[in-house]
Design a protein around this motif. Structure first.
Motif, mmCIF file in Angstrom:
data_model
loop_
_atom_site.group_PDB
_atom_site.id
_atom_site.type_symbol
_atom_site.label_atom_id
_atom_site.label_comp_id
_atom_site.label_asym_id
_atom_site.label_seq_id
_atom_site.Cartn_x
_atom_site.Cartn_y
_atom_site.Cartn_z
ATOM 1 N N ALA A 42 0.907 -1.382 0.067
ATOM 2 C CA ALA A 42 0.084 -0.143 0.016
ATOM 3 C C ALA A 42 1.042 1.217 0.066
ATOM 4 O O ALA A 42 2.113 1.110 -0.532
ATOM 5 C CB ALA A 42 -0.993 -0.136 1.135
ATOM 6 N N ASP A 43 0.345 2.427 0.657
ATOM 7 C CA ASP A 43 1.161 3.472 0.503
ATOM 8 C C ASP A 43 1.797 3.669 2.031
ATOM 9 O O ASP A 43 1.408 3.476 3.003
ATOM 10 C CB ASP A 43 0.338 5.012 0.586
ATOM 11 N N THR A 44 3.423 3.806 1.713
ATOM 12 C CA THR A 44 3.988 3.675 3.249
ATOM 13 C C THR A 44 5.404 4.401 2.906
ATOM 14 O O THR A 44 5.883 4.086 1.892
ATOM 15 C CB THR A 44 4.127 2.339 3.823
ATOM 16 N N GLY A 45 5.674 5.065 4.155
ATOM 17 C CA GLY A 45 7.266 5.193 4.291
ATOM 18 C C GLY A 45 7.797 4.067 4.860
ATOM 19 O O GLY A 45 7.181 3.204 5.221
ATOM 20 N N TYR A 46 9.173 4.008 5.158
ATOM 21 C CA TYR A 46 9.854 3.172 5.652
ATOM 22 C C TYR A 46 9.541 2.901 7.253
ATOM 23 O O TYR A 46 9.323 3.743 7.746
ATOM 24 C CB TYR A 46 11.579 3.229 5.701
ATOM 25 N N LEU A 47 9.279 1.466 7.406
ATOM 26 C CA LEU A 47 8.878 1.188 8.712
ATOM 27 C C LEU A 47 9.444 -0.051 9.239
ATOM 28 O O LEU A 47 9.634 -1.005 8.416
ATOM 29 C CB LEU A 47 7.303 1.233 8.773
ATOM 30 N N ASP A 48 9.745 -0.222 10.416
ATOM 31 C CA ASP A 48 10.365 -1.153 11.130
ATOM 32 C C ASP A 48 9.380 -2.357 11.059
ATOM 33 O O ASP A 48 8.136 -2.248 11.230
ATOM 34 C CB ASP A 48 10.795 -1.117 12.456
ATOM 35 N N GLY A 49 9.801 -3.802 10.758
ATOM 36 C CA GLY A 49 8.915 -4.811 10.691
ATOM 37 C C GLY A 49 8.151 -4.977 9.312
ATOM 38 O O GLY A 49 7.649 -6.040 9.254
ATOM 39 N N LEU A 50 8.337 -4.092 8.377
ATOM 40 C CA LEU A 50 7.757 -4.243 7.269
ATOM 41 C C LEU A 50 8.290 -5.490 6.354
ATOM 42 O O LEU A 50 7.710 -6.094 5.689
ATOM 43 C CB LEU A 50 7.930 -3.064 6.354
#
Ligand SMILES: [Zn+2]
Ligand SMILES: [Zn+2]
Length: 244
Positions: free
Chosen positions: A154-162
Motif C-alpha cells: 500500500a502507501d507507506t514510508g519506511y517502517l520497522d517490521g515491514l
C-alpha cells in the motif's frame, strides 16, 4: 493466483493511465485491490464488473478509491435483474469514508482491523499498519489452495517490521515514489528502501508501483534493482499480469 495491474501512478492519472488498482484472481474469484482512477475502464476489458466478487481498500486517499463510486453506480444502473450486494472491505478509522462503502442493495462495507485475518473467497488476508498521513494498511494475500503469497505495501514510508510482513512473498508490489536520497519520508518509499526491503524479506520478485510522473522511470528501476541485487524487479504497467 493471478495479479493484473489496472493502474499504477501515484496521486493522479497520467497520459491515459490510472492510479493504484490491481485485480487479484484465483479460480473463479475476482478481488479488486484498491480502485484508483480509470479502474472501471480497465476492469471492463477483463471481465464484466458485475461479476466482481469483492473489493479491498488499503486506505481512503482519492488515488486509491476514485472509481469506487462509479463502480457502485454501475451495479445500481446496469443490471436488468437485482444483483447481490458487493462486499467492500475497508478500515473504520475514517467513519464517514467507511459509511460510503455501503449502498443498500448495491454494496456493503465490511470492517477490518489491523490484527484480523480475513477469509475472502480463496484468500486469507492479513494487514500491517503503514507510515502514511492517513490510516493505511499493507496487505498480505495468501492463496489458500497453493500457499502462494502476494504482498502489497500500500502507501507507506519506511517502517520497522515491514520486511517481516513481506517475508518470502512470491510477489511484492511496492509504493516506490522517490529516488534514493529521500529516505524516511512520511508517506512513501524510495528506490533504495524498496530494494533493501525486497532483499531483507527474501521475496521472489518485485513490481514497483505508485510511480512518480516527474521521475525517469528507468532510473527508478535501475536504482531499485541495484539494492535488490539478484531479486528481479520490474516497473508496474497497465495489464502487466503475474501468475503465481
Ligand atoms: Zn497513493
Ligand atoms: Zn495514500
Amino acid at each position: 493466483m493471478k495479479i493484473t495491474v489496472l493502474g499504477f501512478w501515484g496521486g493522479y492519472p497520467y497520459k491515459g493511465e490510472g492510479t493504484t488498482s490491481y485485480l487479484v484472481q484465483s479460480e473463479d474469484f475476482s478481488l479488486l485491490l484498491d480502485a484508483g482512477s480509470s479502474t472501471l475502464i480497465r476492469l471492463e476489458e477483463k471481465l464484466d464488473p458485475l461479476t466482481l466478487d469483492a473489493v479491498l481498500l488499503t486506505h481512503y486517499h482519492h488515488d486509491h478509491i476514485a472509481d469506487l463510486g462509479v463502480l457502485q453506480y454501475l451495479r445500481q444502473l446496469k443490471p436488468t435483474t437485482p444483483v447481490e450486494e458487493l462486499n467492500i472491505y475497508g478500515h473504520t478509522e475514517n467513519e464517514d469514508k467507511f459509511k460510503e462503502l455501503t449502498m443498500p442493495g448495491i454494496s456493503k462495507g465490511i470492517a477490518y482491523q489491523e490484527h484480523d485475518t480475513l477469509e475472502i473467497g480463496p484468500f486469507l488476508i492479513t494487514f500491517k499498519r503503514t507510515i502514511h498521513p492517513v490510516p493505511c494498511f499493507a496487505t498480505r494475500i495468501v492463496e489458500k489452495k497453493t500457499g502462494k503469497v502476494f504482498v502489497f505495501t500500500a502507501d507507506t514510508g519506511y517502517l520497522d517490521g515491514l520486511s517481516d510482513f513481506c517475508q518470502k512473498a512470491d510477489l511484492l508490489i511496492t509504493d516506490t515514489y522517490f529516488l534514493e536520497g529521500n529516505e524516511n519520508h512520511k508517506a512513501h518509499l524510495t528506490t533504495k528502501e524498496t530494494g533493501e526491503l525486497a532483499k531483507e524479506a527474501n521475496v521472489s520478485q518485485v513490481v514497483i508501483s505508485h510511480l512518480n510522473q516527474s521521475l525517469a522511470l528507468e532510473d527508478v528501476l535501475s536504482q531499485t534493482q541495484y539494492y535488490a541485487e539478484d531479486i528481479p524487479v520490474q516497473l508496474a504497467k497497465i495489464n502487466l499480469t503475474i501468475t503465481l
